[in-house]
Design a protein around this motif. Sequence first.
Motif, PDB file in Angstrom:
ATOM      1  N   MET A  64      10.416  -6.827  -1.418  1.00  0.00           N
ATOM      2  CA  MET A  64       9.104  -6.427  -0.896  1.00  0.00           C
ATOM      3  C   MET A  64       8.336  -7.669  -0.465  1.00  0.00           C
ATOM      4  SD  MET A  64       6.130  -4.178  -2.807  1.00  0.00           S
ATOM      5  CE  MET A  64       4.473  -4.856  -2.813  1.00  0.00           C
ATOM      6  N   ASN A  66       8.450  -4.817   7.085  1.00  0.00           N
ATOM      7  CA  ASN A  66       7.661  -5.967   7.513  1.00  0.00           C
ATOM      8  C   ASN A  66       8.222  -6.639   8.759  1.00  0.00           C
ATOM      9  OD1 ASN A  66       6.710  -9.133   6.944  1.00  0.00           O
ATOM     10  ND2 ASN A  66       5.202  -7.564   6.423  1.00  0.00           N
ATOM     11  N   PHE A  89       4.552  -2.590  -6.734  1.00  0.00           N
ATOM     12  CA  PHE A  89       5.895  -3.174  -6.787  1.00  0.00           C
ATOM     13  C   PHE A  89       6.629  -2.722  -8.049  1.00  0.00           C
ATOM     14  CE2 PHE A  89       8.653  -6.776  -8.110  1.00  0.00           C
ATOM     15  CZ  PHE A  89       9.479  -6.862  -7.007  1.00  0.00           C
ATOM     16  N   ARG A 126      16.078  -5.185  -4.717  1.00  0.00           N
ATOM     17  CA  ARG A 126      14.907  -4.706  -3.976  1.00  0.00           C
ATOM     18  C   ARG A 126      14.121  -5.903  -3.447  1.00  0.00           C
ATOM     19  NH1 ARG A 126      13.093   0.312  -5.636  1.00  0.00           N
ATOM     20  NH2 ARG A 126      11.945   0.262  -3.648  1.00  0.00           N
ATOM     21  N   CYS A 150       7.406   1.082  -8.094  1.00  0.00           N
ATOM     22  CA  CYS A 150       8.560   1.429  -7.256  1.00  0.00           C
ATOM     23  C   CYS A 150       9.875   0.960  -7.873  1.00  0.00           C
ATOM     24  CB  CYS A 150       8.392   0.845  -5.862  1.00  0.00           C
ATOM     25  SG  CYS A 150       7.032   1.589  -4.917  1.00  0.00           S
ATOM     26  N   LEU A 152       9.891 -10.380  -4.764  1.00  0.00           N
ATOM     27  CA  LEU A 152       8.591 -10.225  -4.120  1.00  0.00           C
ATOM     28  C   LEU A 152       8.361 -11.513  -3.339  1.00  0.00           C
ATOM     29  CD1 LEU A 152       6.032  -8.459  -3.811  1.00  0.00           C
ATOM     30  CD2 LEU A 152       5.072  -9.675  -5.777  1.00  0.00           C
ATOM     31  N   PHE A 179       9.078   0.813  -1.176  1.00  0.00           N
ATOM     32  CA  PHE A 179       7.920  -0.072  -1.105  1.00  0.00           C
ATOM     33  C   PHE A 179       7.140   0.225   0.174  1.00  0.00           C
ATOM     34  CE2 PHE A 179      10.874  -3.254  -3.312  1.00  0.00           C
ATOM     35  CZ  PHE A 179      10.350  -3.020  -4.570  1.00  0.00           C
ATOM     36  N   GLN A 180       5.815   0.133   0.110  1.00  0.00           N
ATOM     37  CA  GLN A 180       5.022   0.258   1.336  1.00  0.00           C
ATOM     38  C   GLN A 180       5.320  -0.890   2.297  1.00  0.00           C
ATOM     39  OE1 GLN A 180       0.818   1.052   1.110  1.00  0.00           O
ATOM     40  NE2 GLN A 180       1.037   2.474  -0.609  1.00  0.00           N
ATOM     41  N   THR A 181       5.497  -2.090   1.756  1.00  0.00           N
ATOM     42  CA  THR A 181       5.743  -3.261   2.613  1.00  0.00           C
ATOM     43  C   THR A 181       7.104  -3.862   2.274  1.00  0.00           C
ATOM     44  OG1 THR A 181       4.481  -4.655   1.074  1.00  0.00           O
ATOM     45  CG2 THR A 181       3.301  -3.759   2.975  1.00  0.00           C
ATOM     46  N   SER A 182       8.130  -3.053   2.408  1.00  0.00           N
ATOM     47  CA  SER A 182       9.488  -3.543   2.194  1.00  0.00           C
ATOM     48  C   SER A 182       9.812  -4.626   3.215  1.00  0.00           C
ATOM     49  CB  SER A 182      10.488  -2.401   2.339  1.00  0.00           C
ATOM     50  OG  SER A 182      10.493  -1.929   3.683  1.00  0.00           O
TER      51      SER A 182
END
Length: 345
Positions: free
Chosen positions: A120, A322, A305, A118, A308, A93, A315-318
């Motif tokens: 985000m 971004n 986060f 992953r 997912c 993150l 993710f909405q804001t991967s």
Amino acid sequence: MWKVGLIGTGFWSDKHLGAWARLPDVQVTALCNRSVEKMNDKGEAYGIPPEARYTSMDELLARADIDIVDIVTGPETHLEFVRKAAAAGKHILCQKPFARSVAEAEEMVQLAKQHGVRLMVTENWRWLQPFQLMKEQLDRGAIGAVRVVRYTHTDYYTPRMAPGVRLPQPFFTEMPRLLFYEMGVHWFDAWRFLFGTPNRLFAETATVSPYIVGEDSGIVVLGHEGFYGFMDMSWATRQKLDRPLGAGVGPVHLEQLVIDGDEGTMKLYTDGRLTLISRDGQEERLVGETELDHEESHYRLQSHFIHCLNGGEAFQTSGEDNITTLRMALGVYESAEQHKAIAII
């Protein structure tokens, strides 16, 4: 149980640590920071023992029992930290702004893919209460098709950043790209959340305060298929002050957003009220009272986060998503310098 190692225990880390502490099956098991004093303060506050506090990321990754690295440091550190975390097999993150350039952002996305982890970006603005409620109203067709969007953010902040004044984030005074880099990524991500990605943008910026290097005011026009909008953003205006500023110097962010549709208008007032105005303009109805609830926005974001990670959803804001938000923020500077529209898609 997901185990988190947080790197960067400065001003904003409380928002992250507080949210992690509330999430089930998540535990912050390690901290990392160059300043031992700041790290120890956070360690004591959140119950992370001294032996789980590290002054280098290499040491954190070598010794700590973690699955996730939460990066809460400046963008100049992100590529190095993402590279190391990804190589160690940790999910990531990463705080915004994601990168200093699109090339850096693309490299971080590729690193995550290469190592099978992953990634985000911590974009919390879309998770703030008013934007969540506006999204619900737009999705249910409350105002019909969007025609014009007027988004205003005001503060009287940078003119009070005189030398010697204690500031929560003193590095703001030295940033060559300030308002639309530090905050613009928030606004552009929230804009995309509500309205989708625009085709193009055109920007004008200004530096009003004598105490800063970068810009603290600007207007951005955003063109979509079928509608347009603008952002009128400033940290150097008294335009919408509705309260005494007090003796201390810190942000007093006031936001207003007016969305005209072919079936009505939605208005977010600076006091947080969200209303709907009827098509004929005869009635204004309160939808809800909201606030810029940063702590709760982080709880929603970090819950997303973990959700997912558990379920494998996108993710909405991967990191990959971004890149477009970052391209918009950097496009402001290109447009303002070259006095031309910048294509986004």
